[in-house]
Scaffold this active site. Structure first.
Site: not given
Ligand SMILES: *Cc1c(COP(=O)(O)O)cnc(C)c1O
Length: 433
Positions: A107
């Site tokens: 993210k």
């Molecule tokens: C947010 C997140 C996900 C999921 O990603 P999406 O874009 O919401 O499908 C998977 N793994 C981790 C570690 C995350 O922080």
């Protein structure tokens, strides 16, 4: 480029408005009017380009009409000042390690890009007092807070459930200070999200404050996630493994996988996708039945994917003209329970020496049983295993080394404001700032 809403009642929206608003007025998600195909020559030489060069080409296709070239280049280059390596794990399975950024989760890419793009638009508008509200169960808050740290004209409020995020995650957004305020809510993640939603709907608050959201409904946060799919392909090409690539994406709100699907629409030669889920398998149910039935999430050890109504499902539908057949032709699904996730994490460590985090383990397991002999599988390793320290250590029965970057956060002093889950108290706090 203009943007329309997946609910089809809003169209012709500028990038600036789509980014500043986050969600369309008809409550749909913004989609670009067109997705530009990249020229064959780009793919012919992609392996000679750096991550930043590749990302800039992709960013230009999305945002080039609306952001000056020099400014966009700066945003891309500042965002991606860390590597995203493809690492061989086993047989024809590779890990795309997305955790080398400041908060050690994928993210970071969207969080950093969005903060800079929003900063750019705010400066253009002459605004200097925008409030970003973000509810988090852990990873989103840290990536968004660190992305926005020190960005002028923007203050971030992170709402998180008291006692329900891991201590490591908590220190990533409570120790920053400056333009980041952490609000410790006496309630659950759903309560935090409800407070944020109520704030966006409150006329009095919106008359007084310029509020926006920073989760993956925002185009500025989710589209940049396509960059690393292109770079992964470039790295595979260098290894002579770029034919029949299968991308496996551990999914929660489906922002990450949707960005990959956008990449494919732009011409990136990915054969097919796998959406890997924990027990929250709403998407798999949709693939099997053709009916989308959201339901309350259940909690798992891959908790960043505990989502019962994935917000970006609307974008997947829109991308494929709501055709179940077209979606099923390019995306398959899997779902694993906690026991299977733990078993996979442990076996992978023992057999290959590679340490997965619980989310990456879901992706790895899907590829283990799911590849044809000629296919190369890449799973997205979405967070560093040390972010889920207790879970991972319990599974493998060993200590996990905590990266320096995480240790630095843990040294800081925790500062947060207590907040009840009652909207009136949250509102009077916001009215007073
Ligand atoms: C947010 C997140 C996900 C999921 O990603 P999406 O874009 O919401 O499908 C998977 N793994 C981790 C570690 C995350 O922080």
């Amino acid at each position: 480029m203009k943007y329309y809403s997946t609910n089809k009642k809003v169209s012709g929206v500028s990038l600036q408005d789509a980014v500043v608003k986050g969600l369309a007025e008809d409550k749909g998600l913004f989609m670009p009017d067109s997705i530009k195909a990249l020229p064959q020559s780009f793919f012919d030489t992609i392996e000679t380009l750096s991550f930043q060069e590749i990302a800039y080409t992709v960013a230009d296709a999305f945002f080039g009409e609306d952001v000056e070239a020099e400014a966009l280049k700066k945003i891309v280059y500042e965002t991606l000042n860390f590597d995203v390596p493809v690492v061989h794990v086993n047989d024809n399975i590779y890990s795309l390690e997305l955790y080398h950024g400041p908060t050690l989760a994928f993210k970071d890419v969207g969080g950093r890009f969005m903060s800079r793009l929003l900063g750019y638009f705010i400066q253009k508008q002459g605004e200097n007092n925008v409030k970003v509200l973000v509810a988090t169960s852990g990873d989103t808050g840290s990536a968004v807070a660190n992305g926005f740290l020190g960005v002028e004209g923007i203050h971030v409020y992170v709402l998180y459930p008291k006692g329900l995020v891991s201590p490591i995650q908590e220190c990533q957004f409570t120790t920053l200070g400056q333009n980041i305020t952490a609000l410790e809510v006496d309630g659950t993640f759903d309560d935090c999200q409800a407070l944020v939603k109520s704030a966006f709907m409150d006329d009095e608050l919106n008359a007084k404050l310029k509020l926006t959201s920073a989760n993956s409904i925002n185009v500025a946060r989710f589209l940049p996630q396509s960059f690393y799919y292109f770079y992964a392909y470039a790295q595979l090409k260098k290894l002579g493994k770029a034919n029949d690539v299968v991308m496996c994406v551990p999914s929660g709100n489906f922002g990450n996988i949707t960005a990959g699907l956008f990449g494919k629409k732009m011409g990136l030669p990915i054969k097919r996708f796998i959406a890997a889920n924990n027990r929250n398998d709403i998407f798999l149910q949709y693939l099997q039945t053709g009916v989308y039935t959201p339901r309350p999430s259940v909690s798992t050890i891959a908790n960043a994917m505990d989502v019962g109504d994935p917000s970006n499902f609307a974008r997947v539908l829109d991308l494929y003209g709501a055709s179940h057949e077209a979606i099923s032709a390019e995306i398959s699904g899997v779902s694993y329970n906690d026991e299977q996730i733990a078993e996979t994490l442990k076996a992978c460590k023992q057999e290959t020496g590679y340490l997965l985090d619980p989310h990456g383990a879901v992706g790895y397991r899907a590829l283990q049983g799911g590849l044809a002999a000629n296919e190369t599988g890449v799973f997205l390793e979405t967070a560093h295993p040390a972010k889920f320290l207790e879970t991972v250590e319990n599974i493998i029965g060993e200590k996990v080394e905590i990266p320096q970057k995480l240790q630095e956060f843990m040294k800081g002093e925790k500062k947060s404001l207590p907040m009840t889950k009652n909207f009136e108290s949250f509102k009077s706090y916001l009215m007073s700032i």
